[in-house]
Structure formats: C-alpha cells, structure tokens
Scaffold this active site. Structure first.
Site, mmCIF file in Angstrom:
data_model
loop_
_atom_site.group_PDB
_atom_site.id
_atom_site.type_symbol
_atom_site.label_atom_id
_atom_site.label_comp_id
_atom_site.label_asym_id
_atom_site.label_seq_id
_atom_site.Cartn_x
_atom_site.Cartn_y
_atom_site.Cartn_z
ATOM 1 N N GLY A 13 61.927 44.371 39.690
ATOM 2 C CA GLY A 13 60.571 44.166 40.193
ATOM 3 C C GLY A 13 60.499 43.131 41.298
ATOM 4 O O GLY A 13 61.350 43.085 42.198
ATOM 5 N N ASN A 82 59.907 33.219 38.157
ATOM 6 C CA ASN A 82 59.266 34.529 38.306
ATOM 7 C C ASN A 82 59.173 35.294 36.982
ATOM 8 O O ASN A 82 58.314 36.164 36.846
ATOM 9 C CB ASN A 82 60.077 35.347 39.327
ATOM 10 C CG ASN A 82 59.732 36.810 39.280
ATOM 11 O OD1 ASN A 82 58.659 37.219 39.712
ATOM 12 N ND2 ASN A 82 60.624 37.620 38.709
ATOM 13 N N GLY A 84 58.319 37.031 33.753
ATOM 14 C CA GLY A 84 57.014 37.172 33.113
ATOM 15 C C GLY A 84 56.905 38.495 32.377
ATOM 16 O O GLY A 84 57.582 39.465 32.710
ATOM 17 N N ILE A 85 56.055 38.491 31.350
ATOM 18 C CA ILE A 85 55.823 39.708 30.572
ATOM 19 C C ILE A 85 54.320 39.918 30.396
ATOM 20 O O ILE A 85 53.534 38.985 30.590
ATOM 21 C CB ILE A 85 56.480 39.634 29.167
ATOM 22 C CG1 ILE A 85 55.937 38.410 28.378
ATOM 23 C CG2 ILE A 85 57.997 39.568 29.285
ATOM 24 C CD1 ILE A 85 56.357 38.411 26.913
ATOM 25 N N GLN A 144 43.539 40.651 29.095
ATOM 26 C CA GLN A 144 44.667 39.752 29.378
ATOM 27 C C GLN A 144 44.303 38.275 29.162
ATOM 28 O O GLN A 144 44.614 37.432 30.002
ATOM 29 C CB GLN A 144 45.134 39.932 30.826
ATOM 30 C CG GLN A 144 45.939 41.208 31.069
ATOM 31 C CD GLN A 144 46.749 41.135 32.347
ATOM 32 O OE1 GLN A 144 46.228 40.752 33.378
ATOM 33 N NE2 GLN A 144 48.026 41.491 32.283
ATOM 34 N N TYR A 147 47.764 36.545 29.238
ATOM 35 C CA TYR A 147 48.415 36.526 30.558
ATOM 36 C C TYR A 147 47.597 35.686 31.551
ATOM 37 O O TYR A 147 48.148 34.889 32.313
ATOM 38 C CB TYR A 147 48.541 37.973 31.034
ATOM 39 C CG TYR A 147 49.341 38.207 32.289
ATOM 40 C CD1 TYR A 147 50.728 38.408 32.220
ATOM 41 C CD2 TYR A 147 48.732 38.273 33.540
ATOM 42 C CE1 TYR A 147 51.462 38.659 33.377
ATOM 43 C CE2 TYR A 147 49.460 38.523 34.692
ATOM 44 C CZ TYR A 147 50.829 38.725 34.603
ATOM 45 O OH TYR A 147 51.553 38.982 35.746
ATOM 46 N N GLY A 178 48.679 39.998 43.748
ATOM 47 C CA GLY A 178 47.779 40.958 43.116
ATOM 48 C C GLY A 178 48.598 42.049 42.454
ATOM 49 O O GLY A 178 49.677 41.792 41.914
HETATM 50 N N1 CAA Z 1 35.567 45.637 32.022
HETATM 51 C C1 CAA Z 1 34.660 45.897 31.077
HETATM 52 N N2 CAA Z 1 34.855 46.784 30.072
HETATM 53 C C2 CAA Z 1 36.026 47.424 30.054
HETATM 54 C C3 CAA Z 1 37.021 47.206 31.010
HETATM 55 C C4 CAA Z 1 36.743 46.274 32.025
HETATM 56 N N3 CAA Z 1 37.650 45.996 32.992
HETATM 57 N N4 CAA Z 1 38.077 47.977 30.712
HETATM 58 C C5 CAA Z 1 37.754 48.665 29.593
HETATM 59 N N5 CAA Z 1 36.507 48.340 29.202
HETATM 60 C C6 CAA Z 1 35.777 48.860 28.062
HETATM 61 C C7 CAA Z 1 35.985 50.346 27.899
HETATM 62 O O1 CAA Z 1 35.090 51.048 28.692
HETATM 63 C C8 CAA Z 1 35.752 50.536 26.417
HETATM 64 O O2 CAA Z 1 34.362 50.510 26.169
HETATM 65 P P1 CAA Z 1 33.731 51.420 25.006
HETATM 66 O O3 CAA Z 1 34.416 50.975 23.744
HETATM 67 O O4 CAA Z 1 32.274 51.093 25.077
HETATM 68 O O5 CAA Z 1 34.052 52.827 25.410
HETATM 69 C C9 CAA Z 1 36.310 49.248 25.806
HETATM 70 O O6 CAA Z 1 36.309 48.263 26.860
HETATM 71 C C10 CAA Z 1 37.724 49.435 25.290
HETATM 72 O O7 CAA Z 1 38.544 49.879 26.371
HETATM 73 P P2 CAA Z 1 39.924 50.579 26.114
HETATM 74 O O8 CAA Z 1 39.688 51.902 25.446
HETATM 75 O O9 CAA Z 1 40.715 50.596 27.385
HETATM 76 O O10 CAA Z 1 40.563 49.589 25.038
HETATM 77 P P3 CAA Z 1 42.005 49.553 24.519
HETATM 78 O O11 CAA Z 1 42.003 48.579 23.407
HETATM 79 O O12 CAA Z 1 42.546 50.920 24.292
HETATM 80 O O13 CAA Z 1 42.837 48.956 25.766
HETATM 81 C C11 CAA Z 1 43.535 47.390 27.372
HETATM 82 C C12 CAA Z 1 42.496 47.742 26.314
HETATM 83 C C13 CAA Z 1 44.912 47.350 26.724
HETATM 84 C C14 CAA Z 1 43.198 46.010 27.839
HETATM 85 C C15 CAA Z 1 43.501 48.422 28.505
HETATM 86 O O14 CAA Z 1 42.198 48.507 28.993
HETATM 87 C C16 CAA Z 1 44.428 48.003 29.656
HETATM 88 O O15 CAA Z 1 45.633 48.167 29.585
HETATM 89 N N6 CAA Z 1 43.850 47.444 30.715
HETATM 90 C C17 CAA Z 1 44.632 46.994 31.884
HETATM 91 C C18 CAA Z 1 44.864 45.533 31.819
HETATM 92 C C19 CAA Z 1 45.516 45.103 33.104
HETATM 93 O O16 CAA Z 1 44.940 45.168 34.198
HETATM 94 N N7 CAA Z 1 46.753 44.642 33.016
HETATM 95 C C20 CAA Z 1 47.451 44.236 34.204
HETATM 96 C C21 CAA Z 1 48.921 44.490 33.993
HETATM 97 S S1 CAA Z 1 49.842 44.248 35.474
HETATM 98 C C22 CAA Z 1 49.934 42.621 35.622
HETATM 99 O O17 CAA Z 1 49.529 41.871 34.796
HETATM 100 C C23 CAA Z 1 50.588 42.107 36.860
HETATM 101 C C24 CAA Z 1 49.692 41.216 37.601
HETATM 102 O O18 CAA Z 1 49.961 40.036 37.663
HETATM 103 C C25 CAA Z 1 48.558 41.757 38.340
#
Ligand code: CAA
Length: 240
Positions: A13, A82, A84-85, A144, A147, A178
């Site tokens: 990565g 760097n 991270g998980i 997160q 994180y 980002g």
């Molecule tokens: N804001 C507000 N509400 C949200 C939302 C958001 N951003 N995302 C989801 N919701 C809501 C959904 O609409 C849902 O609402 P309802 O129950 O009313 O339908 C509720 O929250 C639950 O959502 P999920 O079904 O998605 O819940 P889940 O438990 O299955 O999963 C999660 C939750 C694991 C956090 C999943 O949404 C996810 O993986 N999100 C991405 C998180 C993310 O951006 N990670 C970044 C990884 S990369 C990284 O970290 C590198 C970096 O530095 C940038």
C-alpha cells in the site's frame, strides 16, 4: 554515507510506495512488516530493499528490532510511521479488541518507534520523523471511532514531539491522506465507497505514490523549516 530511512508497514500500500520512492531518490531504505512473509519476499525480490519483521504495537519488539537495524545499517535518519490497520464498526457494536488493536497498532506504535530513535537523533543533531495520519483523524468517520481517535492522536503526538525536537535538528510532521487506492479500501462496502468517491472534488481516489512524494519532500533538506505540521492530501474532500 546516504541517509537511512525506516518505513513501518513498508511493503504494501502507501508504505510500499514510500519505501520505493525514498529508495529511488537515493536514500538507503529498510522496510518493516508484521506478518505477510510471501508479500515481503516478493517485495524484496522486486525492489532489492531489505525487510525486517516485527510488531510495531509491541514496545520490546521495537527496541530489539531497531537495535538490529542499527547494528546492520547504522543510525536511522528518517522514520516513517506508516503501519496501520482498520477494524471498522459502529461504537455500539464495537468490541474491546477492535478498539485496542487499532489504538495499539496505529498510535502506540508511534511512541514505540519514536522512543527508540529519538535519543540517537538528538545526539546526532539530525532527524526526520513523518507520521501517517488520515483524513479521518481530522474529520471523524462513521464507523471509525477507533481509527479516527488513533489518527487524531497522531496529530497531537506530532505537534508535541516537534516542539521537543526542533532545537536538535529534528523535524516531526504528519501527513493526512484521504482515500488512497490501496488494499485497505477493500474492506469498505461498495455502496459506501461510491458515496465517498462522490465527495472527492478531484473526482478520484488518491495514488499511493502521491503520498510517497509528500514523504520524500518532508524528509528532504528543503523541508528543514517545516515541523509540527499536518500535510492534508485528500483531493479536496476535507479542507482544514
Ligand atoms: N452517516 C450516517 N449514517 C450512516 C453512514 C454515514 N456515513 N453510513 C451508514 N449509515 C447508516 C446506514 O444508513 C444505516 O442506517 P439504518 O440502520 O437506518 O438503515 C446504519 O447507519 C447502519 O449502516 P450499515 O448497515 O453500513 O452498518 P454496518 O454495521 O453493517 O456497517 C460500517 C457499518 C462497518 C461502519 C460500514 O458502514 C463501513 O464499513 N463504513 C465505511 C467506513 C470507512 O469509511 N472506513 C474507511 C476505511 S479506509 C481508511 O480508513 C483509510 C483512510 O485513512 C481514509
């Protein structure tokens, strides 16, 4: 003698790109990884960059590992934290290990690694420490809390250590990437990723090399007057 850089999480990565870019720019580089021997073998064959294996969340392992690197290659001039998980999940479903794993690997590692190199850097009057934070440490991210807390912690850590180190020729900076196109993004559901992509004004994910080039700049002599800063690198998704 060419300067020596140690890159944690340095074989995949963003870390892989950082290791390669520093090496191309003439630094001696050592890449650290935790577990994936197969990827490490392939990385070594492809790049010729030596690798070390230990867990950055383990203070004693960092003590032993840095001593071994120093013994073989000399003092570390540039440290790139760097590694991270992610263990994403909403707080009301998050278990204790999701919290502690992320805090230990992403934040405690900065203490564990910096603590090993900071005294030798102070004694020699030179050092570059570059900590990889995240946009999500700046703005928070649904799912997160762990994180975001760790990555925000890195920014505070960076500012404090920068103040302590400035008079000794050591700069300490953070980069807040980002959404960068790496394996880490594969854990994000497609629907969520599509939504995130639509929030990036530049209209695409970042490339690991774009972060690597920022690291090279902060490591260079040209960046000697920059310390304690967080370089935001996110395609305009979040402006601080
Ligand atoms: N804001 C507000 N509400 C949200 C939302 C958001 N951003 N995302 C989801 N919701 C809501 C959904 O609409 C849902 O609402 P309802 O129950 O009313 O339908 C509720 O929250 C639950 O959502 P999920 O079904 O998605 O819940 P889940 O438990 O299955 O999963 C999660 C939750 C694991 C956090 C999943 O949404 C996810 O993986 N999100 C991405 C998180 C993310 O951006 N990670 C970044 C990884 S990369 C990284 O970290 C590198 C970096 O530095 C940038």
């Amino acid at each position: 003698m060419k300067k020596l850089a140690l890159v944690t999480g340095g074989i995949r990565g963003i870390g892989e790109a950082v290791s390669c870019e520093l090496s191309e720019k003439g630094y001696r580089v050592v890449a650290l990884y935790q577990a994936n021997d197969k990827v490490a073998d392939a990385f070594r064959k492809k790049t010729g960059i030596p690798t070390y294996k230990w867990d950055v969340s383990d203070f004693k392992a960092c003590q032993k590992g840095v001593a071994e690197v120093t013994e073989s290659y000399g003092h570390i001039d540039i440290l790139v934290n760097n590694a991270g998980i992610t263990r994403d999940g909403v707080l009301h479903k998050m278990d204790y290990s999701q919290w502690t794993d992320v805090l230990q690997t992403n934040l405690n590692s900065c203490f564990n690694m910096c603590r090993q190199v900071i005294e030798p850097m102070r004694n020699r009057g030179f050092g570059r420490i570059i900590n990889i934070s995240s946009i999500n440490g700046q703005k928070g991210q649904f799912g997160q809390t762990n994180y975001s807390a760790a990555k925000a912690g890195i920014i505070g850590f960076t500012k404090a250590l920068a103040q302590e180190s400035a008079s000794k020729g050591i700069t300490v900076n953070a980069i807040a990437p980002g959404y960068i196109n790496t394996e880490m993004l594969q854990s994000i559901p497609d629907t969520v990723l599509t939504q995130i992509r639509s929030q990036i004004p530049i209209g695409r994910l970042g490339y690991p090399q774009e972060v690597a080039r920022a690291v090279v700049f902060l490591a260079s002599d040209e960046a000697a007057f920059i310390t304690g800063t967080t370089l935001t690198l996110n395609g305009g998704q979040y402006l601080v």
